[in-house]
Design a protein around this motif. Sequence first.
Motif, PDB file in Angstrom:
ATOM      1  N   UNK A 142      41.858  45.372  46.813  1.00 47.51           N
ATOM      2  CA  UNK A 142      40.980  44.266  47.160  1.00 47.51           C
ATOM      3  C   UNK A 142      41.735  43.009  47.587  1.00 47.51           C
ATOM      4  N   UNK A 143      42.996  42.909  47.230  1.00 48.19           N
ATOM      5  CA  UNK A 143      43.762  41.719  47.616  1.00 48.19           C
ATOM      6  C   UNK A 143      43.764  41.542  49.124  1.00 48.19           C
ATOM      7  N   UNK A 144      44.053  42.609  49.862  1.00 51.69           N
ATOM      8  CA  UNK A 144      44.108  42.487  51.318  1.00 51.69           C
ATOM      9  C   UNK A 144      42.730  42.194  51.898  1.00 51.69           C
ATOM     10  N   UNK A 145      41.666  42.711  51.280  1.00 56.08           N
ATOM     11  CA  UNK A 145      40.310  42.413  51.758  1.00 56.08           C
ATOM     12  C   UNK A 145      39.957  40.954  51.503  1.00 56.08           C
ATOM     13  N   UNK A 146      40.344  40.428  50.356  1.00 54.65           N
ATOM     14  CA  UNK A 146      40.103  39.016  50.080  1.00 54.65           C
ATOM     15  C   UNK A 146      40.841  38.137  51.082  1.00 54.65           C
ATOM     16  N   UNK A 147      42.083  38.495  51.352  1.00 56.22           N
ATOM     17  CA  UNK A 147      42.855  37.720  52.321  1.00 56.22           C
ATOM     18  C   UNK A 147      42.231  37.802  53.708  1.00 56.22           C
ATOM     19  N   UNK A 148      41.696  38.955  54.057  1.00 57.81           N
ATOM     20  CA  UNK A 148      41.054  39.112  55.358  1.00 57.81           C
ATOM     21  C   UNK A 148      39.809  38.236  55.462  1.00 57.81           C
ATOM     22  N   UNK A 149      39.020  38.178  54.389  1.00 59.86           N
ATOM     23  CA  UNK A 149      37.827  37.333  54.390  1.00 59.86           C
ATOM     24  C   UNK A 149      38.215  35.860  54.520  1.00 59.86           C
ATOM     25  N   UNK A 150      39.247  35.443  53.808  1.00 56.70           N
ATOM     26  CA  UNK A 150      39.700  34.050  53.907  1.00 56.70           C
ATOM     27  C   UNK A 150      40.120  33.709  55.332  1.00 56.70           C
ATOM     28  N   UNK A 151      40.849  34.616  55.973  1.00 52.80           N
ATOM     29  CA  UNK A 151      41.279  34.357  57.360  1.00 52.80           C
ATOM     30  C   UNK A 151      40.072  34.311  58.295  1.00 52.80           C
ATOM     31  N   UNK A 165      34.039  41.850  37.608  1.00 51.13           N
ATOM     32  CA  UNK A 165      33.785  42.372  36.261  1.00 51.13           C
ATOM     33  C   UNK A 165      34.876  43.297  35.755  1.00 51.13           C
ATOM     34  N   UNK A 166      36.000  43.402  36.476  1.00 54.11           N
ATOM     35  CA  UNK A 166      37.064  44.300  36.045  1.00 54.11           C
ATOM     36  C   UNK A 166      38.428  43.623  36.194  1.00 54.11           C
ATOM     37  N   UNK A 167      39.414  44.164  35.462  1.00 54.30           N
ATOM     38  CA  UNK A 167      40.764  43.603  35.543  1.00 54.30           C
ATOM     39  C   UNK A 167      41.344  43.744  36.942  1.00 54.30           C
ATOM     40  N   UNK A 168      40.954  44.782  37.672  1.00 55.36           N
ATOM     41  CA  UNK A 168      41.444  44.920  39.044  1.00 55.36           C
ATOM     42  C   UNK A 168      40.928  43.787  39.924  1.00 55.36           C
ATOM     43  N   UNK A 169      39.739  43.273  39.641  1.00 52.28           N
ATOM     44  CA  UNK A 169      39.224  42.117  40.374  1.00 52.28           C
ATOM     45  C   UNK A 169      40.064  40.879  40.077  1.00 52.28           C
ATOM     46  N   UNK A 170      40.413  40.705  38.816  1.00 57.24           N
ATOM     47  CA  UNK A 170      41.252  39.566  38.433  1.00 57.24           C
ATOM     48  C   UNK A 170      42.624  39.660  39.083  1.00 57.24           C
ATOM     49  N   UNK A 171      43.204  40.855  39.086  1.00 60.90           N
ATOM     50  CA  UNK A 171      44.525  41.041  39.701  1.00 60.90           C
ATOM     51  C   UNK A 171      44.477  40.734  41.193  1.00 60.90           C
TER      52      UNK A 171
END
Length: 225
Positions: A142-151, A165-171
């Motif tokens: 999800x990190x790369x997807x978040x970065x894509x949305x920000x761009x 709701x999960x630790x992977x979301x926090x990471x």
Amino acid sequence: MPVRARRYELVVFDLDGTLVDSFDFFVQAHNRLAPKHRLRPIAPHEAAAWRHCPPREIMALVGLARWRLPWVARDFVRLMRDTGGGLRLFPGTDQALRHLHAQGLRLAVVSSNSTDNCRRLLGPELCQRMACIDGGASLFGKRTRLQRVLRRLHVPPHQAIYVGDQLTDADAARAAGLAFGAVSWGYGAPSALARAHPQWWFNAVEELSWLAGSGIPRDAAMLRG
């Protein structure tokens, strides 16, 4: 006395377990797919206890190797598309999203579920309020997807928060430079999410509207920073 604490231009949401009540469906779908993928089923008495485990530990418990995750995720998405017609947003979610949008915040979704499933579950009205819906992310991607949305939306990371709701979301939020807001009603138990030290805690769906910054009590437990 209330304080105004609006900090973000963009609020990005996870879908399953954050906006949509799909945990029971997840357990049923896992057990339905278990024979095909040679996974250990989840017994009814185990489901609640496994909310305290991080995703990697759950994968180990059911015998799911990470390299097989895309195939299992694809089948899960298909099952939700074909049999998930009864899934609904958590009560009050639509009102909270409408409030945030009306207060001028931009909203988005980043999910490991498919974009089509995200749109169907949100419905046409809420989809119109979303600046971006990015589905199909890997559980650990999800990190790369978040970065894509920000761009795509031209928003700097410090002006955005990811609510999940999960630790992977926090990471993913931390790796992308976003703040993280943890919800207490999703797949991950609050005691598990506490390890991530979220900037925000949400103990009830209606508290999501506090991200607009109005009427937040100074001693609100969900506000950490």
